[in-house]
Design a protein around this motif. Structure first.
Motif, PDB file in Angstrom:
ATOM      1  N   TYR A  21       0.801  -1.227   0.000  1.00 17.59           N
ATOM      2  CA  TYR A  21       0.000   0.000   0.000  1.00 17.59           C
ATOM      3  C   TYR A  21       0.832   1.275   0.000  1.00 17.59           C
ATOM      4  O   TYR A  21       1.274   1.713  -1.068  1.00 17.59           O
ATOM      5  CB  TYR A  21      -1.002  -0.013   1.159  1.00 17.59           C
ATOM      6  N   ASP A  22       1.119   1.886   1.134  1.00 15.91           N
ATOM      7  CA  ASP A  22       1.748   3.214   1.035  1.00 15.91           C
ATOM      8  C   ASP A  22       3.258   3.170   1.241  1.00 15.91           C
ATOM      9  O   ASP A  22       3.908   4.180   1.404  1.00 15.91           O
ATOM     10  CB  ASP A  22       1.108   4.201   2.019  1.00 15.91           C
ATOM     11  N   ASP A  23       3.827   1.987   1.253  1.00 16.13           N
ATOM     12  CA  ASP A  23       5.296   1.930   1.336  1.00 16.13           C
ATOM     13  C   ASP A  23       5.846   0.984   0.270  1.00 16.13           C
ATOM     14  O   ASP A  23       6.746   0.201   0.511  1.00 16.13           O
ATOM     15  CB  ASP A  23       5.736   1.469   2.727  1.00 16.13           C
ATOM     16  N   ALA A  24       5.270   1.063  -0.941  1.00 16.61           N
ATOM     17  CA  ALA A  24       5.679   0.142  -1.998  1.00 16.61           C
ATOM     18  C   ALA A  24       6.774   0.784  -2.838  1.00 16.61           C
ATOM     19  O   ALA A  24       6.506   1.590  -3.713  1.00 16.61           O
ATOM     20  CB  ALA A  24       4.478  -0.228  -2.869  1.00 16.61           C
ATOM     21  N   TYR A  25       8.004   0.449  -2.521  1.00 16.86           N
ATOM     22  CA  TYR A  25       9.127   0.902  -3.360  1.00 16.86           C
ATOM     23  C   TYR A  25      10.022  -0.311  -3.622  1.00 16.86           C
ATOM     24  O   TYR A  25       9.860  -1.379  -3.014  1.00 16.86           O
ATOM     25  CB  TYR A  25       9.879   2.038  -2.685  1.00 16.86           C
ATOM     26  N   GLY A  26      10.960  -0.106  -4.540  1.00 21.36           N
ATOM     27  CA  GLY A  26      11.754  -1.231  -5.075  1.00 21.36           C
ATOM     28  C   GLY A  26      12.237  -2.234  -4.061  1.00 21.36           C
ATOM     29  O   GLY A  26      11.884  -3.421  -4.107  1.00 21.36           O
ATOM     30  N   LEU A  27      13.028  -1.764  -3.085  1.00 18.55           N
ATOM     31  CA  LEU A  27      13.656  -2.703  -2.167  1.00 18.55           C
ATOM     32  C   LEU A  27      12.632  -3.407  -1.286  1.00 18.55           C
ATOM     33  O   LEU A  27      12.727  -4.617  -1.034  1.00 18.55           O
ATOM     34  CB  LEU A  27      14.687  -1.975  -1.298  1.00 18.55           C
ATOM     35  N   ALA A  28      11.573  -2.635  -0.845  1.00 15.47           N
ATOM     36  CA  ALA A  28      10.542  -3.229   0.000  1.00 15.47           C
ATOM     37  C   ALA A  28       9.846  -4.359  -0.738  1.00 15.47           C
ATOM     38  O   ALA A  28       9.586  -5.433  -0.180  1.00 15.47           O
ATOM     39  CB  ALA A  28       9.534  -2.164   0.409  1.00 15.47           C
ATOM     40  N   ILE A  29       9.580  -4.135  -2.038  1.00 12.17           N
ATOM     41  CA  ILE A  29       8.916  -5.169  -2.839  1.00 12.17           C
ATOM     42  C   ILE A  29       9.821  -6.390  -2.952  1.00 12.17           C
ATOM     43  O   ILE A  29       9.398  -7.538  -2.790  1.00 12.17           O
ATOM     44  CB  ILE A  29       8.579  -4.615  -4.239  1.00 12.17           C
ATOM     45  N   ARG A  30      11.083  -6.113  -3.179  1.00 12.89           N
ATOM     46  CA  ARG A  30      12.033  -7.217  -3.291  1.00 12.89           C
ATOM     47  C   ARG A  30      12.041  -8.046  -2.005  1.00 12.89           C
ATOM     48  O   ARG A  30      11.909  -9.285  -2.030  1.00 12.89           O
ATOM     49  CB  ARG A  30      13.440  -6.640  -3.536  1.00 12.89           C
ATOM     50  N   ASN A  31      12.125  -7.359  -0.857  1.00 12.42           N
ATOM     51  CA  ASN A  31      12.176  -8.064   0.423  1.00 12.42           C
ATOM     52  C   ASN A  31      10.878  -8.832   0.689  1.00 12.42           C
ATOM     53  O   ASN A  31      10.897  -9.955   1.206  1.00 12.42           O
ATOM     54  CB  ASN A  31      12.437  -7.074   1.561  1.00 12.42           C
ATOM     55  N   GLU A  32       9.753  -8.213   0.299  1.00 16.38           N
ATOM     56  CA  GLU A  32       8.457  -8.850   0.518  1.00 16.38           C
ATOM     57  C   GLU A  32       8.363 -10.147  -0.277  1.00 16.38           C
ATOM     58  O   GLU A  32       7.888 -11.175   0.233  1.00 16.38           O
ATOM     59  CB  GLU A  32       7.354  -7.867   0.095  1.00 16.38           C
ATOM     60  N   ILE A  33       8.829 -10.080  -1.527  1.00 12.74           N
ATOM     61  CA  ILE A  33       8.796 -11.291  -2.356  1.00 12.74           C
ATOM     62  C   ILE A  33       9.658 -12.373  -1.725  1.00 12.74           C
ATOM     63  O   ILE A  33       9.301 -13.554  -1.695  1.00 12.74           O
ATOM     64  CB  ILE A  33       9.284 -10.997  -3.785  1.00 12.74           C
ATOM     65  N   LYS A  34      10.769 -11.935  -1.187  1.00 10.98           N
ATOM     66  CA  LYS A  34      11.679 -12.889  -0.556  1.00 10.98           C
ATOM     67  C   LYS A  34      11.029 -13.525   0.678  1.00 10.98           C
ATOM     68  O   LYS A  34      11.038 -14.749   0.842  1.00 10.98           O
ATOM     69  CB  LYS A  34      12.952 -12.153  -0.137  1.00 10.98           C
ATOM     70  N   ASP A  35      10.407 -12.688   1.490  1.00 13.84           N
ATOM     71  CA  ASP A  35       9.808 -13.199   2.729  1.00 13.84           C
ATOM     72  C   ASP A  35       8.591 -14.080   2.460  1.00 13.84           C
ATOM     73  O   ASP A  35       8.463 -15.165   3.018  1.00 13.84           O
ATOM     74  CB  ASP A  35       9.363 -12.037   3.632  1.00 13.84           C
ATOM     75  N   LYS A  36       7.697 -13.585   1.603  1.00 10.34           N
ATOM     76  CA  LYS A  36       6.413 -14.263   1.449  1.00 10.34           C
ATOM     77  C   LYS A  36       6.488 -15.446   0.501  1.00 10.34           C
ATOM     78  O   LYS A  36       5.776 -16.435   0.660  1.00 10.34           O
ATOM     79  CB  LYS A  36       5.353 -13.267   0.946  1.00 10.34           C
ATOM     80  N   CYS A  37       7.267 -15.312  -0.577  1.00  4.37           N
ATOM     81  CA  CYS A  37       7.299 -16.395  -1.575  1.00  4.37           C
ATOM     82  C   CYS A  37       8.572 -17.198  -1.505  1.00  4.37           C
ATOM     83  O   CYS A  37       8.751 -18.137  -2.287  1.00  4.37           O
ATOM     84  CB  CYS A  37       7.161 -15.840  -2.988  1.00  4.37           C
ATOM     85  N   ASN A  38       9.504 -16.770  -0.634  1.00  3.96           N
ATOM     86  CA  ASN A  38      10.786 -17.449  -0.544  1.00  3.96           C
ATOM     87  C   ASN A  38      11.457 -17.520  -1.918  1.00  3.96           C
ATOM     88  O   ASN A  38      11.893 -18.567  -2.376  1.00  3.96           O
ATOM     89  CB  ASN A  38      10.595 -18.845   0.039  1.00  3.96           C
ATOM     90  N   ARG A  39      11.460 -16.393  -2.564  1.00 10.45           N
ATOM     91  CA  ARG A  39      11.954 -16.379  -3.935  1.00 10.45           C
ATOM     92  C   ARG A  39      12.922 -15.200  -4.086  1.00 10.45           C
ATOM     93  O   ARG A  39      12.571 -14.066  -3.757  1.00 10.45           O
ATOM     94  CB  ARG A  39      10.754 -16.216  -4.865  1.00 10.45           C
ATOM     95  N   PRO A  75      15.329  10.021  -1.819  1.00 10.82           N
ATOM     96  CA  PRO A  75      13.922   9.691  -1.574  1.00 10.82           C
ATOM     97  C   PRO A  75      13.550   8.340  -2.194  1.00 10.82           C
ATOM     98  O   PRO A  75      14.205   7.867  -3.105  1.00 10.82           O
ATOM     99  CB  PRO A  75      13.176  10.828  -2.261  1.00 10.82           C
ATOM    100  N   LYS A  76      12.436   7.744  -1.648  1.00  9.86           N
ATOM    101  CA  LYS A  76      11.936   6.499  -2.241  1.00  9.86           C
ATOM    102  C   LYS A  76      11.053   6.831  -3.421  1.00  9.86           C
ATOM    103  O   LYS A  76      10.366   7.856  -3.433  1.00  9.86           O
ATOM    104  CB  LYS A  76      11.093   5.759  -1.206  1.00  9.86           C
ATOM    105  N   LEU A  77      11.048   5.948  -4.415  1.00 12.63           N
ATOM    106  CA  LEU A  77      10.077   6.080  -5.495  1.00 12.63           C
ATOM    107  C   LEU A  77       8.931   5.139  -5.136  1.00 12.63           C
ATOM    108  O   LEU A  77       9.081   3.914  -5.156  1.00 12.63           O
ATOM    109  CB  LEU A  77      10.711   5.675  -6.828  1.00 12.63           C
ATOM    110  N   LEU A  78       7.781   5.730  -4.775  1.00 11.12           N
ATOM    111  CA  LEU A  78       6.668   4.925  -4.260  1.00 11.12           C
ATOM    112  C   LEU A  78       5.683   4.594  -5.364  1.00 11.12           C
ATOM    113  O   LEU A  78       5.354   5.442  -6.200  1.00 11.12           O
ATOM    114  CB  LEU A  78       5.960   5.706  -3.156  1.00 11.12           C
ATOM    115  N   PHE A  79       5.260   3.355  -5.395  1.00  4.32           N
ATOM    116  CA  PHE A  79       4.350   2.913  -6.456  1.00  4.32           C
ATOM    117  C   PHE A  79       2.961   2.689  -5.885  1.00  4.32           C
ATOM    118  O   PHE A  79       2.793   2.345  -4.706  1.00  4.32           O
ATOM    119  CB  PHE A  79       4.869   1.611  -7.077  1.00  4.32           C
ATOM    120  N   LYS A  80       1.939   2.886  -6.762  1.00  2.81           N
ATOM    121  CA  LYS A  80       0.544   2.676  -6.374  1.00  2.81           C
ATOM    122  C   LYS A  80      -0.144   1.964  -7.528  1.00  2.81           C
ATOM    123  O   LYS A  80       0.143   2.240  -8.682  1.00  2.81           O
ATOM    124  CB  LYS A  80      -0.124   4.038  -6.134  1.00  2.81           C
TER     125      LYS A  80
END
Lengths: 111, 873
Positions: A21-39, A75-80
């Motif tokens: 949602y409001d903190d979607a930027y490159g590295l966060a997405i990368r980490n999320e994919i790693k945590d949730k999908c183990n990928r 700054p972060k580049l935030l995606f929506k």
């Protein structure tokens, strides 16, 4: 621009943007994919995919306003997810559900 | 504020290459990831991960900075425009371009010649089709002191290999007859010296191409012969000669079963190939074809595969040891045929010096070195000249930039120019080689014909050369251009006289190389002159050698001797089997009192009465063979000093001692001073002289001094009266001795050419560079002149740094040349001492030519009216 279909990785990244949602930027997405999908995906792949999604109009981006002291002060580049992005996600989910429903029982056995 | 510990080069690369709108996002992410990693896995791994992520990002091309006018440069019309501009530039700076182009041209001539020579030397024997599995048998004879590898084997070995082992597909013996044979057809009779006798499988192993005839059957029957193309023409005038007959010596007839092409790059060079069964052991030989002692038969095998080599070597050794009827420790090895030409120095044996061709691998390395040096000089030259040139063009470049050219387009312009110059240079070299192909062919000793697939690597080399040559000015321009801002360029060339260092280093290196090459040339010339003038221990002048068939010479010798002795121009006559040009027989020699296993090898010379007198060989003690001692022909032996010393005898005490040569007991009747029967590459070896026990084929005639040609024609008249039907086939002794140094002379000619080329290239470079550098000091010189400096002062001022560099390089070159040439001279057993003369001459030549060049350039500036150079400002 290639068609407006969602690729597998694109769909995953798009879902993550929605999730974060409001903190979607490159590295966060990368980490999320790693945590949730183990990928393990590389930062470059994530950025490249985001860029592609933006070209297709499924996400929108803007730079965050506060300048963090970490990140080298950048700054972060935030995606929506845009409306058409949401539509694409829903369509893809519906298509899947339909296809799941029409699998004959013989294939996987009774539920 | 950037993260201080992250690798800076990645940050810089990303900043440079990434789409600017994404820069903050991506770099920020990288930094954040880096911080996470530092706390989790430590700094080192974090840095590595940072670099990896950064590079992966840069590989995503959609994230990179977009280039706009990227392709427009390379369309056809722009290329045409660049070429046109380049030609204008060449014409404008004609002198500079001419120096550059001819420099490239000269050195390419040198490099191409080396290329031709190398290709040729490396191509030896590569035309055989099963090259990877054909071998020559090399037995290694062991005795208590040394191991002696021989290129040939006894005749008894060959037949034992046929169908003996599954790994040996074919085997064949080759015997190279060293007696003169006569072949004849109708009235054409010639002495043939290169007759090979070969087993029928020979052409299956070494498949020399047959022009006519069947290679499988041509050598099967006795009395069959295959002629080389040249000899087919010589006897029959055509190659269509299957089934024709030739007279062979006096009483035999042989039938032609084929005509063969013997390529020049084959280690075996023969004129006539006869079936092995045609061979008859000449009378007087102690051994026959079942011998294990007579080592004179080249034995070739074709294996079923190269991996069999060690198995077969073991098998051959076992076969040899089981069958030989004597007590000798032998290991048999196999030498791949492809290694024979360049890799036979370890089996080099003087008896076989003329039986197969060998090349000098060391000389080839030397040549490759010379080629690399030449190329380096040329590249340095180009670098020097183009950097000097570039400073002149800064104004030009700056103005085109101001008028809107992109850096890229200027870069392409420079690229096209550089390519054009090196292309023109290479073209010049080719045209030069084609026009002067004749002298070049004599120079390298080969025909410059390139055909078929040999051309492909050459085109590759040439293209590569163009690119390498062109890349130098390009990189110089890029380096230089990147160091100057536009304003710098527009102002002037003031920076040129500051950091001269790297340019001077290039120049010094060039001059060193040139001096070394020149010294090498002079030393080589000295050495070769020394060799041809050295006292060989006998008089080689005014001796002619008449080649004859052994039986005829033997039968008519007394008549010839009496007949020619009456001729006042003849002062001595003898006959011998060998004629002092490297060939000789060889046998073990020992004291009679020694144990039977002790012996050492000696060269054996079969020579008749008066041999020592005819050649004025010094007799130290005793006498030469003499008719008044009838037992001489069976018992007498004459030894040279080395042999006597190796027997452990004093020269004075040797006469009368009993020795054993092979199986014969002999009595020493004389001791002679050492004389050279082979080239001066080797020392004098022990030698023994005995009266001929086989046919001798060489008649030696010593002429009185005076006009040689009238002497010879008078002898020819006598000859016709004596032996009307025997050809008078003669040559001079000193010529045949000189022919042993053909390779050395060829090598010396090549070095001379290269050093000439190197000097020319270096001087061209010096001329160009000094010219350009001094151009930048025109105004300085003019102002000094106005202020009262004399011509001499200005010249000195302008040129002293060049003279200093020249002096420095000359000094450095001295130890380098001494080291290299000492190495080369070690190849000769009799070498000149390196003296200061040749080094001094070389250095003087370099300094004089270089000094003159620089003096010319600086005096041109000093002499000019100052107003000419000052009025424009």
């Amino acid at each position: 621009m290639k068609g407006t279909n969602l690729g597998e990785l694109e769909e995953l990244v798009l879902l993550m943007v929605a999730n974060l949602y409001d903190d979607a930027y490159g590295l966060a997405i990368r980490n999320e994919i790693k945590d949730k999908c183990n990928r393990a995906v590389s930062l470059g792949t994530v950025h490249s995919t985001l860029h592609r999604l933006q070209d297709k109009g499924f996400v929108d981006s803007k730079y965050g306003t506060k300048n963090p002291s970490s990140r080298g002060g950048r700054p972060k580049l935030l995606f929506k997810v845009t409306q058409s992005g949401e539509r694409a996600l829903r369509q893809s989910r519906e298509l899947r559900n339909q296809l799941w429903d029409t699998i004959p029982e013989l294939v996987f056995g009774p539920k | 504020m950037n993260q201080p510990n992250a690798p800076k080069w990645i940050v810089r690369l990303v900043q440079r290459l990434l789409d600017p709108s994404l820069l903050d996002a991506v770099l920020g992410d990288l930094m954040e990831e880096f911080d996470q990693n530092v706390s989790q896995v430590g700094l080192r791994k974090a840095r590595r991960q940072f670099a990896r992520s950064g590079l992966v990002i840069l590989f995503q091309h959609r994230l990179r900075r977009k280039r706009v006018a990227r392709r427009s440069i390379w369309n056809a019309s722009m290329l045409g425009y660049h070429i046109k501009l380049s030609f204008r530039q060449i014409r404008k700076n004609f002198l500079f371009s001419a120096i550059n182009i001819s420099g490239v041209g000269f050195s390419m001539v040198g490099i191409l010649l080396i290329g031709f020579y190398l290709t040729r030397e490396l191509s030896y024997d590569h035309f055989f089709s099963d090259l990877d599995r054909i071998y020559r048998v090399i037995p290694i004879y062991h005795n208590s002191t040394n191991d002696r590898p021989m290129p040939s084997a006894p005749p008894a070995l060959g037949p034992l290999l046929v169908n003996a082992h599954g790994g040996i597909e074919k085997s064949a013996r080759v015997y190279i007859s060293d007696i003169n044979n006569v072949l004849g057809y109708e009235d054409r009779h010639f002495i043939e010296k290169r007759i090979f006798y070969a087993d029928s499988a020979f052409l299956d192993i070494l498949d020399f191409p047959l022009i006519v005839g069947n290679s499988e059957t041509a050598l099967n029957a006795p009395n069959t012969v295959i002629l080389s193309r040249r000899h087919a023409i010589k006897y029959f005038g055509t190659v269509d000669i299957l089934g024709k007959s030739l007279h062979f010596n006096e009483d035999r007839t042989v039938m032609v079963t084929g005509v063969v092409e013997v390529p020049e790059n084959s280690h075996l060079q023969f004129d006539v190939l006869m079936s092995f069964s045609t061979y008859r052991v000449p009378p007087g030989y102690t051994d026959d074809l079942t011998s294990w002692r007579w080592n004179g038969f080249f034995t070739y095998v074709k294996l079923s595969g190269a991996e069999q080599q060690t198995t077969i070597e073991q098998f051959l050794t076992d076969t040899w040891m089981a069958n030989q009827n004597r007590d000798r420790e032998v290991t048999v090895t196999l030498q791949p045929v492809k290694d024979i030409y360049l890799g036979s120095s370890y089996v080099y044996h003087p008896y076989f010096a003329y039986h197969y061709q060998t090349g000098d691998a060391k000389a080839l390395y030397g040549l490759i070195g010379a080629g690399v040096l030449l190329l380096t000089i040329t590249l340095f030259n180009l670098a020097n000249l183009s950097s000097a040139q570039l400073t002149r063009r800064f104004k030009n470049i700056t103005i085109s930039k101001i008028l809107g050219s992109s850096t890229r387009s200027i870069g392409y312009q420079l690229l096209v120019e550089a390519l054009l110059i090196s292309f023109l240079g290479v073209l010049l070299a080719f045209v030069g080689i084609v026009i002067f192909s004749d002298p070049f062919e004599t120079l390298i000793g080969y025909q410059l014909e390139l055909k078929g697939q040999e051309v492909v690597p050459f085109i590759g080399i040439v293209l590569l050369a163009i690119v390498i040559l062109a890349s130098v000015p390009i990189s110089v321009s890029v380096l230089k251009a990147s160091r100057h801002s536009i304003s710098d360029r527009a102002i002037s060339v003031k920076s040129i006289n500051r950091g001269l260092s790297w340019r001077s280093i290039l120049m010094i290196f060039q001059l060193i190389v040139t001096s070394v090459l020149l010294t090498a040339t002079l030393v080589m010339k000295d050495q070769l002159a020394f060799i041809s003038q050295r006292n060989l221990g006998f008089e080689k002048e005014n001796v002619i050698i008449v080649e004859m068939q052994g039986e005829i010479l033997e039968r008519h010798y007394e008549r010839i001797k009496t007949g020619l002795s009456n001729n006042p121009n003849v002062t001595g006559i003898s006959r011998s089997k060998y004629a002092l040009n490297g060939k000789s027989g060889g046998s073990p020699l020992s004291m009679k009192s020694w144990d039977s296993s002790e012996s050492f090898g000696v060269a054996v010379y079969e020579s008749h009465y008066d041999f020592l007198e005819t050649l004025s060989i010094e007799i130290l003690d005793g006498r030469s063979f003499s008719q008044s001692f009838p037992t001489d022909s069976a018992n007498a032996i004459i030894l040279n000093r080395t042999a006597v010393e190796m027997l452990g005898l004093d020269v004075e005490a040797a006469v009368g001692q009993q020795v054993r040569l092979l199986d014969w007991d002999k009595t020493i009747v004389g001791v002679v001073e050492d004389f050279h029967i082979a080239s001066l590459h080797g020392t004098v070896r022990p030698m023994a002289m005995v009266m001929p026990f086989t046919h001798s084929t060489k008649l030696l005639v010593k002429l009185s001094s005076g006009d040689v040609s009238t002497h010879i024609s008078s002898i020819q008249e006598d000859w016709r009266a004596l032996l009307s039907d025997v050809p008078f086939d003669f040559h001079f002794l000193d010529d045949s001795i000189q022919s042993q140094y053909e390779m050395d002379q060829r090598f010396s000619r090549l070095t001379t050419t290269f050093s000439t080329i190197a000097i020319v290239v270096a001087l061209l470079g010096l001329f160009g560079v000094s010219g350009f550098l001094l151009q930048t000091r025109l105004k300085e010189a003019a102002i000094r002149k106005v202020l009262g400096a004399s011509f001499g002062e200005i010249v000195l001022l302008l040129s002293k740094s060049f003279y200093f560099q020249m002096l420095l390089s000359v000094l450095i070159s001295i130890p380098v040349s001494i080291y290299i040439m000492q190495h080369w001279l070690n190849n000769f057993a009799y070498a000149i001492d390196l003296n200061a003369n040749s080094i001094l001459i070389a250095l003087l030549l370099v300094t004089t030519l270089g000094g003159a060049t620089i003096f010319y350039q600086s005096s041109r500036i000093a002499i000019v009216n100052p107003s000419k150079n000052l009025r424009n400002d």
